[in-house]
Motif scaffolding. Sequence first.
Motif, PDB file in Angstrom:
ATOM      1  N   ARG A 162       0.847  -1.185   0.000  1.00 53.26           N
ATOM      2  CA  ARG A 162       0.000   0.000   0.000  1.00 53.26           C
ATOM      3  C   ARG A 162       0.888   1.243   0.000  1.00 53.26           C
ATOM      4  N   VAL A 163       0.537   2.241  -0.790  1.00 56.00           N
ATOM      5  CA  VAL A 163       1.310   3.480  -0.862  1.00 56.00           C
ATOM      6  C   VAL A 163       0.492   4.618  -0.267  1.00 56.00           C
ATOM      7  N   ILE A 164       1.107   5.347   0.673  1.00 52.45           N
ATOM      8  CA  ILE A 164       0.441   6.466   1.338  1.00 52.45           C
ATOM      9  C   ILE A 164       1.212   7.751   1.035  1.00 52.45           C
ATOM     10  N   LEU A 165       0.502   8.770   0.571  1.00 52.54           N
ATOM     11  CA  LEU A 165       1.098  10.092   0.403  1.00 52.54           C
ATOM     12  C   LEU A 165       0.739  10.891   1.656  1.00 52.54           C
ATOM     13  N   GLY A 166       1.700  11.045   2.562  1.00 53.98           N
ATOM     14  CA  GLY A 166       1.378  11.511   3.906  1.00 53.98           C
ATOM     15  C   GLY A 166       1.777  12.911   4.281  1.00 53.98           C
ATOM     16  N   ASP A 167       2.215  13.737   3.322  1.00 54.36           N
ATOM     17  CA  ASP A 167       2.596  15.104   3.657  1.00 54.36           C
ATOM     18  C   ASP A 167       1.364  16.005   3.731  1.00 54.36           C
ATOM     19  N   ARG A 168       1.493  17.135   4.402  1.00 50.48           N
ATOM     20  CA  ARG A 168       0.403  18.104   4.447  1.00 50.48           C
ATOM     21  C   ARG A 168       0.154  18.644   3.036  1.00 50.48           C
ATOM     22  N   PRO A 169      -1.116  18.897   2.682  1.00 53.50           N
ATOM     23  CA  PRO A 169      -1.417  19.444   1.354  1.00 53.50           C
ATOM     24  C   PRO A 169      -0.549  20.669   1.054  1.00 53.50           C
ATOM     25  N   VAL A 170       0.127  20.633  -0.085  1.00 46.80           N
ATOM     26  CA  VAL A 170       1.083  21.684  -0.415  1.00 46.80           C
ATOM     27  C   VAL A 170       0.419  23.053  -0.511  1.00 46.80           C
ATOM     28  N   GLN A 171      -0.856  23.081  -0.933  1.00 45.71           N
ATOM     29  CA  GLN A 171      -1.548  24.363  -1.029  1.00 45.71           C
ATOM     30  C   GLN A 171      -1.636  25.048   0.343  1.00 45.71           C
ATOM     31  N   ILE A 172      -1.896  24.239   1.383  1.00 44.07           N
ATOM     32  CA  ILE A 172      -1.993  24.788   2.740  1.00 44.07           C
ATOM     33  C   ILE A 172      -0.625  25.249   3.233  1.00 44.07           C
ATOM     34  N   THR A 173       0.407  24.458   2.953  1.00 47.40           N
ATOM     35  CA  THR A 173       1.758  24.854   3.354  1.00 47.40           C
ATOM     36  C   THR A 173       2.155  26.170   2.699  1.00 47.40           C
ATOM     37  N   LEU A 174       1.849  26.311   1.416  1.00 43.71           N
ATOM     38  CA  LEU A 174       2.180  27.534   0.692  1.00 43.71           C
ATOM     39  C   LEU A 174       1.439  28.742   1.262  1.00 43.71           C
ATOM     40  N   ARG A 175       0.157  28.566   1.518  1.00 43.00           N
ATOM     41  CA  ARG A 175      -0.635  29.685   2.025  1.00 43.00           C
ATOM     42  C   ARG A 175      -0.199  30.096   3.422  1.00 43.00           C
ATOM     43  N   ARG A 176       0.072  29.103   4.282  1.00 45.74           N
ATOM     44  CA  ARG A 176       0.525  29.424   5.636  1.00 45.74           C
ATOM     45  C   ARG A 176       1.897  30.115   5.582  1.00 45.74           C
ATOM     46  N   THR A 177       2.745  29.666   4.661  1.00 46.48           N
ATOM     47  CA  THR A 177       4.067  30.278   4.516  1.00 46.48           C
ATOM     48  C   THR A 177       3.947  31.715   4.029  1.00 46.48           C
ATOM     49  N   TRP A 178       3.163  31.921   2.990  1.00 44.16           N
ATOM     50  CA  TRP A 178       3.028  33.242   2.389  1.00 44.16           C
ATOM     51  C   TRP A 178       2.305  34.215   3.316  1.00 44.16           C
ATOM     52  N   ASN A 179       1.194  33.771   3.906  1.00 46.12           N
ATOM     53  CA  ASN A 179       0.424  34.658   4.777  1.00 46.12           C
ATOM     54  C   ASN A 179       1.150  34.993   6.072  1.00 46.12           C
ATOM     55  N   GLY A 180       2.131  34.155   6.418  1.00 46.83           N
ATOM     56  CA  GLY A 180       2.899  34.422   7.634  1.00 46.83           C
ATOM     57  C   GLY A 180       3.997  35.450   7.430  1.00 46.83           C
ATOM     58  N   MET A 181       4.226  35.873   6.180  1.00 48.25           N
ATOM     59  CA  MET A 181       5.267  36.855   5.883  1.00 48.25           C
ATOM     60  C   MET A 181       4.717  38.273   5.976  1.00 48.25           C
ATOM     61  N   SER A 182       5.590  39.178   6.346  1.00 46.42           N
ATOM     62  CA  SER A 182       5.229  40.598   6.310  1.00 46.42           C
ATOM     63  C   SER A 182       5.208  41.060   4.850  1.00 46.42           C
ATOM     64  N   THR A 183       4.583  42.208   4.605  1.00 45.38           N
ATOM     65  CA  THR A 183       4.530  42.741   3.246  1.00 45.38           C
ATOM     66  C   THR A 183       5.935  42.963   2.692  1.00 45.38           C
ATOM     67  N   TRP A 184       6.835  43.460   3.528  1.00 41.32           N
ATOM     68  CA  TRP A 184       8.207  43.695   3.087  1.00 41.32           C
ATOM     69  C   TRP A 184       8.894  42.394   2.697  1.00 41.32           C
ATOM     70  N   HIS A 185       8.724  41.340   3.497  1.00 42.33           N
ATOM     71  CA  HIS A 185       9.347  40.054   3.187  1.00 42.33           C
ATOM     72  C   HIS A 185       8.781  39.455   1.903  1.00 42.33           C
ATOM     73  N   LYS A 186       7.496  39.662   1.671  1.00 42.35           N
ATOM     74  CA  LYS A 186       6.899  39.166   0.430  1.00 42.35           C
ATOM     75  C   LYS A 186       7.521  39.847  -0.783  1.00 42.35           C
ATOM     76  N   MET A 187       7.690  41.146  -0.705  1.00 44.65           N
ATOM     77  CA  MET A 187       8.279  41.881  -1.811  1.00 44.65           C
ATOM     78  C   MET A 187       9.733  41.462  -2.030  1.00 44.65           C
ATOM     79  N   LYS A 188      10.457  41.292  -0.942  1.00 45.60           N
ATOM     80  CA  LYS A 188      11.860  40.888  -1.030  1.00 45.60           C
ATOM     81  C   LYS A 188      11.975  39.470  -1.589  1.00 45.60           C
ATOM     82  N   PHE A 189      11.046  38.607  -1.175  1.00 45.77           N
ATOM     83  CA  PHE A 189      11.060  37.226  -1.644  1.00 45.77           C
ATOM     84  C   PHE A 189      10.844  37.174  -3.159  1.00 45.77           C
TER      85      PHE A 189
END
Length: 321
Positions: A162-189
């Motif tokens: 049996r094969v299990i894909l067990g990581d957190r949904p990448v969409q949620i990881t991306l959103r939590r990562t992006w929304n956790g940044m300040s506006t300045w960090h987003k621009m710099k990124f």
Amino acid sequence: MDPSSADRSHEEESPESRPSSPDQSTSEEEDFSGVSSVDEIVKGLVHLQCQSSVEEGLCHVYLVGTAHVSQESCKEVKTVIRYLKPQVVFLELCPSRVNILTPQNFEVPTMSEMFDMWKNKRANPFGILYSWFLAKVASKLEVLPGAEFRVAYEEAMSYGARVILGDRPVQITLRRTWNGMSTWHKMKFLYDILFQSVFLPGPDEIVKMLKEMDDADALTVVVQEMSKAFPTLMETLIVERDMYMSQALWRVARDHSSVVAVVGKGHLSGIKKNWMQPVEVASLLEVPSTNKGIGMFKIFASVGAVTCVVVASGIYFWSKK
């Protein structure tokens, strides 16, 4: 908290997935005569245990740490699965990234093709940019990112595991990562991404840098490096996923007798630390709100962008050493 009690609204993003088996012939058997333990053939495995509903009442879980872009890691994954033949093979992937388990097309898209993708809304600007950049990098690599997952999947399918894909949904990881940044960090990124795309090292230098990183999980090393400029990255890209995968793995193990988990080396200590510990899984699936005035930055919510960002940024940061 038991991971099975997480918000039902995320059932479509369950950690379990079993893709169709590709056409393949069963690979030749290796001779393990005289080998009494898997530790004799592959070093550095993490062995975990938990109570299970199976007749034996116990599940053995082996974590195989990989370097993500290492031929040696692919060989170790294959050897461990062939020797143990576990009931379940658990992968550091989510269902949205299941395409990694099939042969990849890394042809560099032309400007016309990228414009067509944008015009027809098949991808957002960030996804288009990094599809182009990753294709440029991947075309020069000896071992493509995710190769160890394809090896693990093929070995599992060869005997019906049996094969299990067990990581957190990448969409949620991306959103939590992006929304956790300040506006300045987003621009710099955003600026850093564009800068790295322009100053990509040559093919020989890329291969050399990745070989130098071969003893470690290249992706985790890069996240640690990037966290010096963007402090929130380590929490959302590594720590939270350690917690999520540890709980998902435990949930799977409670109904089986043997599991092999293939994850980056940088996740080994975190998964072990959180093994059978109470974790608020529902909170790890929440997406914090962001300032509506910077909606343009939603371009970063593209599937697979985490891997693209980390690999690309790793090459850039490593080239400066």
